[in-house]
Scaffold this motif. Structure first.
Motif, PDB file in Angstrom:
ATOM      1  N   LEU A   9       0.820  -1.217   0.000  1.00 24.57           N
ATOM      2  CA  LEU A   9       0.000   0.000   0.000  1.00 24.57           C
ATOM      3  C   LEU A   9       0.854   1.268   0.000  1.00 24.57           C
ATOM      4  CD1 LEU A   9      -2.792  -1.068   2.497  1.00 24.57           C
ATOM      5  CD2 LEU A   9      -2.960  -0.845   0.001  1.00 24.57           C
ATOM      6  N   THR A  10       1.934   1.260   0.770  1.00 28.36           N
ATOM      7  CA  THR A  10       2.853   2.408   0.791  1.00 28.36           C
ATOM      8  C   THR A  10       3.438   2.632  -0.592  1.00 28.36           C
ATOM      9  OG1 THR A  10       3.392   2.088   3.117  1.00 28.36           O
ATOM     10  CG2 THR A  10       5.007   3.295   1.793  1.00 28.36           C
ATOM     11  N   GLU A  11       3.877   1.560  -1.214  1.00 29.04           N
ATOM     12  CA  GLU A  11       4.481   1.680  -2.545  1.00 29.04           C
ATOM     13  C   GLU A  11       3.444   2.086  -3.591  1.00 29.04           C
ATOM     14  OE1 GLU A  11       7.456   1.755  -5.437  1.00 29.04           O
ATOM     15  OE2 GLU A  11       7.497   1.941  -3.264  1.00 29.04           O
ATOM     16  N   ALA A  12       2.248   1.510  -3.535  1.00 26.70           N
ATOM     17  CA  ALA A  12       1.204   1.857  -4.509  1.00 26.70           C
ATOM     18  C   ALA A  12       0.888   3.353  -4.460  1.00 26.70           C
ATOM     19  CB  ALA A  12      -0.046   1.022  -4.255  1.00 26.70           C
ATOM     20  N   LEU A 106      -5.906  -3.782  -4.245  1.00 23.07           N
ATOM     21  CA  LEU A 106      -7.000  -3.386  -3.361  1.00 23.07           C
ATOM     22  C   LEU A 106      -6.402  -2.457  -2.313  1.00 23.07           C
ATOM     23  CD1 LEU A 106     -10.017  -3.801  -2.659  1.00 23.07           C
ATOM     24  CD2 LEU A 106      -9.280  -5.651  -1.136  1.00 23.07           C
ATOM     25  N   SER A 107      -6.834  -1.199  -2.303  1.00 21.41           N
ATOM     26  CA  SER A 107      -6.251  -0.188  -1.415  1.00 21.41           C
ATOM     27  C   SER A 107      -7.045   0.003  -0.137  1.00 21.41           C
ATOM     28  CB  SER A 107      -6.168   1.157  -2.141  1.00 21.41           C
ATOM     29  OG  SER A 107      -5.394   1.014  -3.301  1.00 21.41           O
ATOM     30  N   ALA A 108      -8.322  -0.264  -0.201  1.00 17.94           N
ATOM     31  CA  ALA A 108      -9.248  -0.181   0.926  1.00 17.94           C
ATOM     32  C   ALA A 108     -10.404  -1.095   0.536  1.00 17.94           C
ATOM     33  CB  ALA A 108      -9.710   1.264   1.136  1.00 17.94           C
ATOM     34  N   PRO A 109     -11.303  -1.405   1.451  1.00 16.54           N
ATOM     35  CA  PRO A 109     -12.396  -2.313   1.075  1.00 16.54           C
ATOM     36  C   PRO A 109     -13.178  -1.860  -0.164  1.00 16.54           C
ATOM     37  CG  PRO A 109     -12.326  -2.064   3.436  1.00 16.54           C
ATOM     38  CD  PRO A 109     -11.332  -1.071   2.876  1.00 16.54           C
ATOM     39  N   ASN A 110     -13.226  -0.557  -0.414  1.00 16.69           N
ATOM     40  CA  ASN A 110     -14.004  -0.062  -1.552  1.00 16.69           C
ATOM     41  C   ASN A 110     -13.176   0.745  -2.556  1.00 16.69           C
ATOM     42  OD1 ASN A 110     -13.575   2.123   0.115  1.00 16.69           O
ATOM     43  ND2 ASN A 110     -15.589   3.004  -0.239  1.00 16.69           N
ATOM     44  N   ILE A 111     -11.846   0.574  -2.539  1.00 16.09           N
ATOM     45  CA  ILE A 111     -10.953   1.347  -3.417  1.00 16.09           C
ATOM     46  C   ILE A 111      -9.922   0.409  -4.051  1.00 16.09           C
ATOM     47  CG2 ILE A 111      -9.209   3.197  -3.526  1.00 16.09           C
ATOM     48  CD1 ILE A 111     -11.829   4.385  -2.796  1.00 16.09           C
ATOM     49  N   ILE A 112      -9.668   0.601  -5.351  1.00 17.71           N
ATOM     50  CA  ILE A 112      -8.568  -0.096  -6.008  1.00 17.71           C
ATOM     51  C   ILE A 112      -7.606   0.941  -6.582  1.00 17.71           C
ATOM     52  CG2 ILE A 112      -9.767  -2.249  -6.525  1.00 17.71           C
ATOM     53  CD1 ILE A 112     -10.264  -1.224  -9.373  1.00 17.71           C
ATOM     54  N   THR A 113      -6.338   0.596  -6.610  1.00 16.53           N
ATOM     55  CA  THR A 113      -5.311   1.421  -7.246  1.00 16.53           C
ATOM     56  C   THR A 113      -4.865   0.667  -8.489  1.00 16.53           C
ATOM     57  OG1 THR A 113      -4.578   2.308  -5.122  1.00 16.53           O
ATOM     58  CG2 THR A 113      -3.043   2.497  -6.967  1.00 16.53           C
TER      59      THR A 113
END
Length: 147
Positions: A9-12, A106-113
Protein backbone atom coordinates in the motif's frame (compact mmCIF):
# COMPACT_ATOMS: atom_id res chain seq x y z
CA UNK A 1 -3.14 -6.71 7.52
CA UNK A 2 0.39 -8.08 7.41
CA UNK A 3 3.68 -6.23 6.89
CA UNK A 4 3.86 -7.07 3.17
CA UNK A 5 0.36 -5.69 2.58
CA UNK A 6 1.29 -2.45 4.37
CA UNK A 7 4.41 -2.15 2.23
CA UNK A 8 2.42 -2.79 -0.95
CA UNK A 9 0.00 0.00 0.00
CA UNK A 10 2.85 2.41 0.79
CA UNK A 11 4.48 1.68 -2.55
CA UNK A 12 1.20 1.86 -4.51
CA UNK A 13 0.62 5.38 -3.15
CA UNK A 14 4.00 6.46 -4.56
CA UNK A 15 2.78 5.46 -8.03
CA UNK A 16 -0.37 7.62 -7.99
CA UNK A 17 -0.48 10.02 -10.97
CA UNK A 18 2.15 8.05 -12.90
CA UNK A 19 0.97 8.46 -16.51
CA UNK A 20 -0.43 5.47 -18.35
CA UNK A 21 2.11 4.08 -20.78
CA UNK A 22 1.70 0.68 -22.40
CA UNK A 23 4.45 -1.82 -21.37
CA UNK A 24 6.21 0.69 -19.08
CA UNK A 25 6.90 0.15 -15.38
CA UNK A 26 8.64 3.28 -14.04
CA UNK A 27 7.16 5.18 -11.11
CA UNK A 28 6.47 8.79 -12.11
CA UNK A 29 7.40 8.19 -15.77
CA UNK A 30 4.81 5.71 -17.01
CA UNK A 31 3.23 2.30 -16.54
CA UNK A 32 0.32 0.09 -17.45
CA UNK A 33 -1.52 -2.15 -14.98
CA UNK A 34 1.11 -4.89 -15.21
CA UNK A 35 3.88 -2.28 -14.94
CA UNK A 36 2.41 -1.05 -11.65
CA UNK A 37 2.53 -4.58 -10.20
CA UNK A 38 6.02 -5.15 -11.62
CA UNK A 39 7.26 -1.91 -10.09
CA UNK A 40 5.82 -2.71 -6.69
CA UNK A 41 7.32 -6.21 -6.87
CA UNK A 42 10.77 -4.78 -7.75
CA UNK A 43 10.60 -2.36 -4.85
CA UNK A 44 9.57 -5.08 -2.39
CA UNK A 45 11.94 -7.82 -3.49
CA UNK A 46 14.80 -6.02 -5.26
CA UNK A 47 14.02 -7.30 -8.75
CA UNK A 48 11.55 -9.04 -10.98
CA UNK A 49 11.38 -12.83 -11.26
CA UNK A 50 11.13 -12.56 -15.07
CA UNK A 51 10.74 -9.75 -17.58
CA UNK A 52 7.55 -10.03 -19.62
CA UNK A 53 7.91 -10.34 -23.37
CA UNK A 54 6.64 -7.47 -25.53
CA UNK A 55 2.85 -7.42 -25.72
CA UNK A 56 0.27 -5.49 -27.69
CA UNK A 57 -2.73 -3.72 -26.14
CA UNK A 58 -4.97 -6.54 -27.44
CA UNK A 59 -2.64 -9.39 -26.43
CA UNK A 60 -5.31 -11.25 -24.46
CA UNK A 61 -7.82 -11.20 -27.29
CA UNK A 62 -5.16 -12.26 -29.81
CA UNK A 63 -3.64 -15.19 -27.93
CA UNK A 64 -6.69 -16.32 -25.93
CA UNK A 65 -4.42 -17.70 -23.22
CA UNK A 66 -4.43 -16.95 -19.48
CA UNK A 67 -0.96 -15.40 -19.60
CA UNK A 68 -1.55 -12.82 -16.84
CA UNK A 69 -3.30 -15.34 -14.60
CA UNK A 70 -0.46 -17.85 -15.03
CA UNK A 71 2.19 -15.24 -14.22
CA UNK A 72 0.28 -14.15 -11.12
CA UNK A 73 0.05 -17.78 -9.98
CA UNK A 74 3.78 -18.27 -10.60
CA UNK A 75 4.98 -15.23 -8.61
CA UNK A 76 2.20 -14.30 -6.17
CA UNK A 77 0.14 -16.38 -3.73
CA UNK A 78 -3.42 -17.07 -4.87
CA UNK A 79 -6.07 -16.60 -2.21
CA UNK A 80 -9.88 -16.89 -2.27
CA UNK A 81 -11.53 -13.62 -3.27
CA UNK A 82 -13.36 -13.56 0.05
CA UNK A 83 -9.97 -13.32 1.82
CA UNK A 84 -8.69 -10.35 -0.21
CA UNK A 85 -7.51 -7.47 1.98
CA UNK A 86 -5.94 -4.09 1.26
CA UNK A 87 -2.49 -4.68 -0.18
CA UNK A 88 -3.57 -7.69 -2.25
CA UNK A 89 -3.66 -7.82 -6.06
CA UNK A 90 -6.96 -8.39 -7.86
CA UNK A 91 -7.20 -9.86 -11.34
CA UNK A 92 -10.03 -8.95 -13.73
CA UNK A 93 -11.61 -10.55 -16.79
CA UNK A 94 -12.95 -7.75 -18.98
CA UNK A 95 -15.51 -10.02 -20.66
CA UNK A 96 -16.77 -13.44 -19.60
CA UNK A 97 -15.16 -15.35 -22.48
CA UNK A 98 -11.81 -13.50 -22.53
CA UNK A 99 -8.61 -14.17 -20.59
CA UNK A 100 -7.80 -12.06 -17.53
CA UNK A 101 -6.40 -8.75 -18.71
CA UNK A 102 -6.34 -6.21 -15.87
CA UNK A 103 -4.73 -6.20 -12.44
CA UNK A 104 -5.08 -3.75 -9.55
CA UNK A 105 -4.18 -3.35 -5.89
CA UNK A 106 -7.00 -3.39 -3.36
CA UNK A 107 -6.25 -0.19 -1.41
CA UNK A 108 -9.25 -0.18 0.93
CA UNK A 109 -12.40 -2.31 1.07
CA UNK A 110 -14.00 -0.06 -1.55
CA UNK A 111 -10.95 1.35 -3.42
CA UNK A 112 -8.57 -0.10 -6.01
CA UNK A 113 -5.31 1.42 -7.25
CA UNK A 114 -4.57 0.70 -10.89
CA UNK A 115 -3.09 2.08 -14.07
CA UNK A 116 -6.11 3.31 -15.94
CA UNK A 117 -5.83 3.27 -19.73
CA UNK A 118 -5.61 6.77 -21.17
CA UNK A 119 -5.14 8.38 -17.76
CA UNK A 120 -2.70 7.46 -15.01
CA UNK A 121 -2.31 5.38 -11.88
CA UNK A 122 -5.42 6.27 -9.94
CA UNK A 123 -7.49 5.23 -6.97
CA UNK A 124 -10.96 4.22 -8.14
CA UNK A 125 -14.01 3.16 -6.22
CA UNK A 126 -14.40 -0.61 -6.35
CA UNK A 127 -17.82 -0.27 -7.95
CA UNK A 128 -20.01 -3.05 -9.40
CA UNK A 129 -18.36 -2.59 -12.83
CA UNK A 130 -15.07 -3.83 -11.36
CA UNK A 131 -16.63 -6.25 -8.85
CA UNK A 132 -18.40 -8.15 -11.68
CA UNK A 133 -15.10 -8.57 -13.53
CA UNK A 134 -12.99 -9.59 -10.51
CA UNK A 135 -12.05 -13.25 -10.85
CA UNK A 136 -8.89 -13.92 -8.83
CA UNK A 137 -7.00 -12.52 -5.84
CA UNK A 138 -3.33 -12.74 -4.99
CA UNK A 139 -1.16 -11.83 -2.04
CA UNK A 140 2.43 -10.76 -2.40
CA UNK A 141 4.63 -13.52 -0.94
CA UNK A 142 6.05 -13.37 2.56
CA UNK A 143 9.80 -13.08 2.12
CA UNK A 144 12.53 -10.54 2.74
CA UNK A 145 11.66 -7.17 1.29
CA UNK A 146 13.92 -4.27 0.33
CA UNK A 147 11.51 -1.41 1.07
Amino acid sequence: MNDIQRRVLTEAKRWLDTPYQHQASECGAGCDCLGLIRGIYRRLYGGEPVAPPPYTPDWAEECGEETLQKAARDWLVEIPNAQARPGDALLFRMSPDAPCKHIAILSAPNIITHAYWGRAVVESFFVPYWQRRWVHSFRFPEKDVSL
